[in-house]
Design an enzyme around this catalytic site. Structure first.
Site, mmCIF file in Angstrom:
data_model
loop_
_atom_site.group_PDB
_atom_site.id
_atom_site.type_symbol
_atom_site.label_atom_id
_atom_site.label_comp_id
_atom_site.label_asym_id
_atom_site.label_seq_id
_atom_site.Cartn_x
_atom_site.Cartn_y
_atom_site.Cartn_z
ATOM 1 N N GLY A 1 47.079 68.814 134.925
ATOM 2 C CA GLY A 1 46.841 70.303 134.869
ATOM 3 C C GLY A 1 47.114 70.781 136.289
ATOM 4 O O GLY A 1 46.865 70.050 137.364
ATOM 5 N N CYS B 1 45.987 61.747 135.587
ATOM 6 C CA CYS B 1 46.009 62.581 136.660
ATOM 7 C C CYS B 1 44.775 63.703 136.544
ATOM 8 O O CYS B 1 43.585 63.199 136.655
ATOM 9 C CB CYS B 1 47.306 63.806 136.905
ATOM 10 S SG CYS B 1 47.549 64.507 138.167
ATOM 11 N N TYR B 2 44.946 65.024 136.267
ATOM 12 C CA TYR B 2 43.682 66.046 136.192
ATOM 13 C C TYR B 2 42.789 65.235 135.111
ATOM 14 O O TYR B 2 41.612 65.341 135.418
ATOM 15 C CB TYR B 2 44.218 67.325 135.878
ATOM 16 C CG TYR B 2 43.169 68.293 135.618
ATOM 17 C CD1 TYR B 2 42.891 69.158 136.486
ATOM 18 C CD2 TYR B 2 42.389 68.610 134.279
ATOM 19 C CE1 TYR B 2 41.731 70.200 136.460
ATOM 20 C CE2 TYR B 2 41.338 69.426 134.227
ATOM 21 C CZ TYR B 2 41.035 70.254 135.364
ATOM 22 O OH TYR B 2 39.889 71.142 135.145
ATOM 23 N N HIS C 1 51.358 59.491 136.844
ATOM 24 C CA HIS C 1 51.892 59.959 135.659
ATOM 25 C C HIS C 1 52.772 58.797 134.747
ATOM 26 O O HIS C 1 53.926 58.562 135.368
ATOM 27 C CB HIS C 1 52.670 61.210 135.670
ATOM 28 C CG HIS C 1 52.101 62.361 136.276
ATOM 29 N ND1 HIS C 1 51.450 63.154 135.155
ATOM 30 C CD2 HIS C 1 51.729 62.929 137.808
ATOM 31 C CE1 HIS C 1 50.809 64.397 135.868
ATOM 32 N NE2 HIS C 1 50.679 63.958 137.302
ATOM 33 N N GLU D 1 53.843 58.885 131.931
ATOM 34 C CA GLU D 1 54.575 59.522 131.131
ATOM 35 C C GLU D 1 56.084 60.065 131.661
ATOM 36 O O GLU D 1 57.128 60.282 130.857
ATOM 37 C CB GLU D 1 54.141 61.011 130.352
ATOM 38 C CG GLU D 1 54.032 62.254 131.295
ATOM 39 C CD GLU D 1 52.736 62.156 132.181
ATOM 40 O OE1 GLU D 1 52.270 61.094 132.376
ATOM 41 O OE2 GLU D 1 52.394 63.243 132.603
ATOM 42 N N ASP E 1 68.369 72.803 112.701
ATOM 43 C CA ASP E 1 67.186 73.145 112.363
ATOM 44 C C ASP E 1 66.894 73.694 110.877
ATOM 45 O O ASP E 1 66.129 73.219 110.145
ATOM 46 C CB ASP E 1 66.170 74.012 113.443
ATOM 47 C CG ASP E 1 66.399 73.652 114.848
ATOM 48 O OD1 ASP E 1 66.758 72.252 115.056
ATOM 49 O OD2 ASP E 1 66.258 74.294 115.618
ATOM 50 N N LYS F 1 63.153 68.225 118.663
ATOM 51 C CA LYS F 1 64.522 68.308 118.175
ATOM 52 C C LYS F 1 65.216 66.820 117.915
ATOM 53 O O LYS F 1 65.849 66.871 116.856
ATOM 54 C CB LYS F 1 65.480 69.134 119.194
ATOM 55 C CG LYS F 1 66.609 69.378 118.961
ATOM 56 C CD LYS F 1 66.853 71.020 118.598
ATOM 57 C CE LYS F 1 68.270 71.421 118.278
ATOM 58 N NZ LYS F 1 67.931 72.607 117.896
#
Ligand code: XMP
Length: 516
Positions: free
Chosen positions: A61, A88-89, A175, A177, A233, A372
């Site tokens: 964050g 992290c945060y 991080h 990710e 979509d 997506k």
């Protein structure tokens, strides 16, 4: 809160503290084949209990945990016995809320740094020695809470990882990710599969059965309608709903006259012939061209196209008795972002999903939990052809925003021909799935040229090809010169009234992807 679709899968909650990366964490968890959803940090421990997640991840964050008003977590959540990973945060918050300390360091750490891991941790393989990780912090954990152990450090973060095995609480200052942390996905997999006991069984296709059951329960014996744009979509949403309620689904395809070459035939072919879905094909090109006559302002054009679209759609749907439900191809990023971002309006987007609420239908949104690329995989599993599943994004106002100045049938025909050549050559070069979008633009200018021995004075075509991950930013694609040349010579030779081709080398920002 969870969107509440019936799910037989284990759920991982990503608790969002305003991170840039919350969506990315959710995606990485799904890539580890465990279903994930993002929820706000305001979630209460009772709400978490009700959702019964198999694991929780606390995101990063932008704030410091030490300032007034910093987002906090309901501390009871730590006591629910659910495995938690703080990032992290989220790592700092866990340390602070459980009795540790977080302080401001002289020097922050941004970007790549080297992590030294102690052999004790199960989150990472300590045998690889030092490893590269991605950091973005100015605060540091300076004292670990009681019962916790620091298991890694970096030059500017003495506590880069911490854990309490007994309580199944884990944290990383870096991080995992992002792609710049090469061992990041392994860390997430170890947490999810080994430490939290999640089974790696989820695939995007897992949603199909649950979705069909949910749609059947929602629509009952009523009818639903779906506006098809030709894009992936709405196509996948329609195919899913059709599986659930069969002939009680009617699709409406409004041909605005501003579609790409061959597009309308393809939609009719795919839905009516292959999928056996009832399709109302409204030919409305004349109305759109009449509405657009003499209009040159981009926002006015968008407004006219959007409003006409709604009117035509209303007329077509009004004839369907018992239609109480409207199918929309809303995706997970739209769900997460709606209402949160207060970004300045750059363009007033119009698409099928933008039909107004006062059409007085209840909404069916079977894709609202998917990203997506996951939608594309579901589409393939439902048997939709590659041309639909792998179609590039196409704006609701169609070629109307790629013709600068007044939109006329002649200009649309010219642009359709040029656009088809661009798409054919991109496909022949095997770049179709690599590029975010590649298309032609027809500007409202003319230039002098010479063809044969004749002077020409004609329009140019501008080729636009971009790479993007998230549409918010995009870079112009470094297409091979030979490919550019092939497109240029074909356009000039095969498209009437074009005597010049230019390539747009503007990224976004400062440009937008479309020209209007
Ligand atoms: P821009 O031009 O804003 O486009 O960089 C970002 C993405 O959105 C698409 N786009 C639209 N899509 N209705 C849509 O459904 C619209 O009005 C619209 N305008 C732009 C564009 O093709 C790109 O993928």
């Amino acid at each position: 809160m969870s969107s509440g679709t019936a799910k037989s899968e284990q759920l991982v909650l990503v608790i969002d503290f305003g991170a840039q990366y919350a969506q990315l964490i959710a995606r990485r968890v799904r890539e580890a084949r465990v279903y994930s959803e993002i929820v706000s940090h305001t979630i209460s421990s009772q709400e978490v209990k009700d959702l019964a997640p198999a694991a929780i991840i606390l995101s990063g964050g932008p704030k410091s945990v030490r300032v007034d008003g910093a987002p906090m977590l309901d501390e009871e959540i730590y006591n629910l016995g659910i495995p938690i990973l703080g990032i992290c945060y989220g790592a700092q918050l866990m340390a602070l809320q459980l009795g540790g300390e977080v302080s401001r360091f002289d020097q922050g750490e941004y970007g790549r740094t080297q992590l030294t891991v102690t052999p004790a941790t199960q989150l990472l393989d300590a045998n690889v020695g030092e490893q590269s990780v991605w950091m973005s912090h100015f605060d540091c954990i300076t004292k670990v809470p009681e019962g916790f152990e620091a298991t890694a450090s970096t030059p500017n973060a003495p506590v880069a990882m911490l854990e309490n095995k007994q309580r199944n609480l884990w944290a990383a200052q870096f991080h995992p990710e992002v792609v710049h942390t090469p061992g990041g996905q392994e860390l997430l997999c170890r947490f999810l599969h080994d430490l939290a006991g999640c089974d790696p069984t989820w695939t995007p296709g897992s949603v199909i059965d649950d979705s069909i059951a949910a749609i059947t329960a929602q629509v009952g014996d009523r009818r639903a309608i779906c506006g098809l744009s030709g894009g992936v979509d709405s196509a996948v949403a329609a195919a899913l709903v059709h599986k659930a309620i069969g002939s009680r689904l009617t699709c409406i395809y409004v041909d605005t006259g501003l579609m790409r070459s061959g597009e309308s035939d393809q939609v009719v072919e795919t839905f009516e012939k292959h999928q056996g879905i009832e399709l109302i094909h409204v030919q409305a090109a004349d109305r759109f061209f009449a509405g657009l006559a003499g209009v040159t302002d981009p926002e006015e054009k968008r407004k006219i196209i959007g409003e006409l679209f709604i009117r035509v759609f209303e007329e077509a749907s009004g004839g369907i008795a018992d239609a109480d439900y409207l199918v929309q191809g809303t995706l997970y990023p739209d769900v997460i972002e709606s209402g949160t971002a207060d970004a300045a309006k750059i363009k007033s987007h119009h698409n099928v999903g933008g039909l107004p609420d006062d059409l007085s239908f209840d909404l069916v949104e079977p894709l609202r939990n998917l990203f997506k690329d996951e939608v594309r995989r579901v589409g393939s599993e439902l048997g939709l052809p590659d041309e639909i599943v792998w179609r590039q994004p196409f704006p609701g106002p169609g070629l109307g925003v790629r013709i600068i100045g007044e939109v006329t049938p002649d200009k649309v025909a010219t642009l359709q021909d040029a656009d088809l050549i661009v798409r054919e050559e991109i496909a022949a070069a095997g770049l179709e799935r690599e590029l975010w979008q590649a298309f032609a633009v027809l500007p409202d200018i003319k230039s002098v040229g010479v063809m044969g021995d004749e002077r020409t004075y004609a329009h140019p075509i501008i080729i636009r090809a971009v790479n993007s991950d998230d549409v918010m930013t995009a870079d112009w694609a470094r297409l091979p010169y030979d490919l550019l040349e092939k497109m240029s010579s074909r356009i000039i030779n095969e498209v009437t009234d074009i005597n010049r081709v230019a390539y747009d080398i503007t990224s976004k920002p400062p440009g937008t992807i479309e020209w209007e």
